[in-house]
Design an enzyme around this catalytic site. Structure first.
Site, PDB file in Angstrom:
ATOM      1  CD  GLU A  89      -2.696  -0.890   2.633  1.00  0.00           C
ATOM      2  OE1 GLU A  89      -2.866   0.195   3.209  1.00  0.00           O
ATOM      3  OE2 GLU A  89      -3.089  -1.973   3.080  1.00  0.00           O
ATOM      4  CB  CYS A 331       0.396   1.171   7.676  1.00  0.00           C
ATOM      5  SG  CYS A 331       0.827   1.671   9.324  1.00  0.00           S
TER       6      CYS A 331
HETATM    7  N1  SAH Z   1       7.729  -0.054  11.311  1.00  0.00           N
HETATM    8  C1  SAH Z   1       7.903   1.355  11.297  1.00  0.00           C
HETATM    9  C2  SAH Z   1       7.126   2.096  10.225  1.00  0.00           C
HETATM   10  C3  SAH Z   1       5.724   1.646   9.935  1.00  0.00           C
HETATM   11  S1  SAH Z   1       4.497   2.062  11.115  1.00  0.00           S
HETATM   12  C4  SAH Z   1       7.617   1.918  12.664  1.00  0.00           C
HETATM   13  O1  SAH Z   1       7.276   1.168  13.559  1.00  0.00           O
HETATM   14  O2  SAH Z   1       7.785   3.110  12.878  1.00  0.00           O
HETATM   15  C5  SAH Z   1       4.312   3.794  10.940  1.00  0.00           C
HETATM   16  C6  SAH Z   1       3.659   4.457  12.118  1.00  0.00           C
HETATM   17  O3  SAH Z   1       2.238   4.162  12.162  1.00  0.00           O
HETATM   18  C7  SAH Z   1       4.232   3.968  13.429  1.00  0.00           C
HETATM   19  O4  SAH Z   1       4.454   5.015  14.318  1.00  0.00           O
HETATM   20  C8  SAH Z   1       3.147   3.040  13.890  1.00  0.00           C
HETATM   21  O5  SAH Z   1       3.276   2.786  15.240  1.00  0.00           O
HETATM   22  C9  SAH Z   1       1.895   3.796  13.469  1.00  0.00           C
HETATM   23  N2  SAH Z   1       0.661   3.016  13.516  1.00  0.00           N
HETATM   24  C10 SAH Z   1       0.513   1.690  13.346  1.00  0.00           C
HETATM   25  N3  SAH Z   1      -0.765   1.320  13.548  1.00  0.00           N
HETATM   26  C11 SAH Z   1      -1.449   2.432  13.847  1.00  0.00           C
HETATM   27  C12 SAH Z   1      -2.826   2.695  14.173  1.00  0.00           C
HETATM   28  N4  SAH Z   1      -3.710   1.725  14.216  1.00  0.00           N
HETATM   29  N5  SAH Z   1      -3.175   3.960  14.440  1.00  0.00           N
HETATM   30  C13 SAH Z   1      -2.258   4.964  14.392  1.00  0.00           C
HETATM   31  N6  SAH Z   1      -0.964   4.779  14.089  1.00  0.00           N
HETATM   32  C14 SAH Z   1      -0.557   3.525  13.830  1.00  0.00           C
END
Ligand code: SAH
Length: 342
Positions: A89, A331
């Site tokens: 995505e 994501c």
């Molecule tokens: N693996 C990396 C990048 C991908 S996640 C990381 O952990 O930073 C990107 C961001 O989206 C991260 O801060 C993650 O914690 C956040 N994220 C994941 N699921 C989420 C959700 N349900 N609501 C809000 N933010 C979320």
């Protein structure tokens, strides 16, 4: 056969040198690919027949397949199919400062954060640099816009695919190519310490964001399994060293989860942890996922009060604007939903 979009300009220069051709051809090719955006080698009219032949023998210009897309105010989500049938995505956001694209770095993810949809599918493989570059080129083409900012916050853990991610940054940062300034690129990691150390030595102006989401080991262990490997104190120590070495500011991402990490006590503890660091905290309203039985979004009042506590304790803090909760902007959600509907 390689995708031509896998090659940094330096790598393409070496390819030409190894094939007894002039190095400058790499710059020419880069301009055709990334400035003029041609879709075939035959359109590269100032390149000799021989060189075109060499390119055709060695490289493909194949694009990703668009499977579906969804739009909401100021946000568009794209689901792409890869050559091997896997899906990834990308999310385009229209900010007042320009368009930013949130791209995926892996098929699936092994980090297993409880609040995150991406981890529902374990990592299948790393994305190639080309598969990251093409997310940008194809969204720009479909939307007919120029993207000014790139965030590596889609599916995957960028530092678990370190070499390809750095090569991707080299490609899109090249002035002869897409030319996205390093300061407009943000890599987000859940905190893989050895890679943060390696990244510090790279001497790039790329922004680093850390998914922190908790002020202590107890809460972080429950949310993010990676914290059992790399403890929060070690992570903060590493980031202090990173800031010393690079002189760059670090962003901390903090998802606000109702009753879990959003108390005033948590805010104070977080302020203590980050005291004196050249850093700022980005408070993220939780995006609803299939794990809603475990998590709820903090209320607006709680988020504001958490924000105030951090401010009072001299921590730089912002609240992230919410994009497209209607189209499920977290994501992994578009893919997860698509698989379910099939
Ligand atoms: N693996 C990396 C990048 C991908 S996640 C990381 O952990 O930073 C990107 C961001 O989206 C991260 O801060 C993650 O914690 C956040 N994220 C994941 N699921 C989420 C959700 N349900 N609501 C809000 N933010 C979320």
């Amino acid at each position: 056969m390689y995708s031509i979009y896998d090659f940094s300009k330096e790598k393409l220069e070496n390819f030409f040198l190894e094939n007894n051709e002039k190095k400058f051809k790499a710059t020419q090719i880069y301009e055709w690919l990334y400035k003029k955006r041609v879709g075939s080698f035959d359109e590269m009219t100032n390149v000799s027949k021989n060189t075109i032949g060499l390119l055709k023998e060695n490289f493909s210009l194949k694009k990703l397949k668009l499977i579906t897309s969804q739009s909401d105010i100021d946000v568009d989500k794209y689901l792409f199919g890869l050559d091997d049938g896997n899906k990834i995505e990308a999310v385009l956001m229209n900010h007042d400062y320009g368009y930013s694209l949130c791209i995926s770095t892996e098929v699936g993810c092994n980090m297993g954060c409880l609040f995150c949809e991406s981890g529902r599918l374990k990592k299948v493989r790393n994305l190639l640099p080309s598969e990251m570059v093409l997310q940008i080129l194809q969204v720009e083409e479909m939307k007919n816009v120029r993207i000014s900012h790139i965030v590596l916050m889609g599916i995957g853990e960028p530092f678990d695919n370190y070499d390809n991610v750095i090569e991707f940054v080299n490609i899109i940062n090249d002035p002869k190519g897409i030319d996205i300034g390093a300061r407009h690129i943000t890599i987000s990691t859940c905190g893989l310490i050895p890679k943060i150390k390696e990244f510090a030595k790279l001497d790039k102006q790329v922004n680093l964001a850390i998914s922190l989401h908790a002020p202590n080991n107890e809460i972080r262990n429950r949310l993010m399994p990676i914290n059992k490997v790399y403890k929060i104190e070690e992570l903060i120590k590493t980031l202090k060293e990173y800031i010393d070495t690079t002189k760059r500011r670090v962003t901390f991402e903090y998802i606000m989860l109702d009753g879990i990490n959003d108390s005033t006590e948590c805010a104070k503890e977080l302020a203590g942890l980050l005291k004196g660091m050249n850093a700022y905290v980005n408070l993220i309203p939780y995006n609803s996922t299939s794990n809603d039985s475990l998590f709820k979004k903090s209320s607006k009042e709680t988020i504001l009060s958490f924000y105030d506590t951090l401010k009072k304790n001299n921590i730089n803090v912002t609240i992230r604007r919410e994009f497209g909760s209607k189209v499920m902007a977290a994501c992994g959600q578009l893919r997860a939903n698509y698989e379910e509907e099939k």
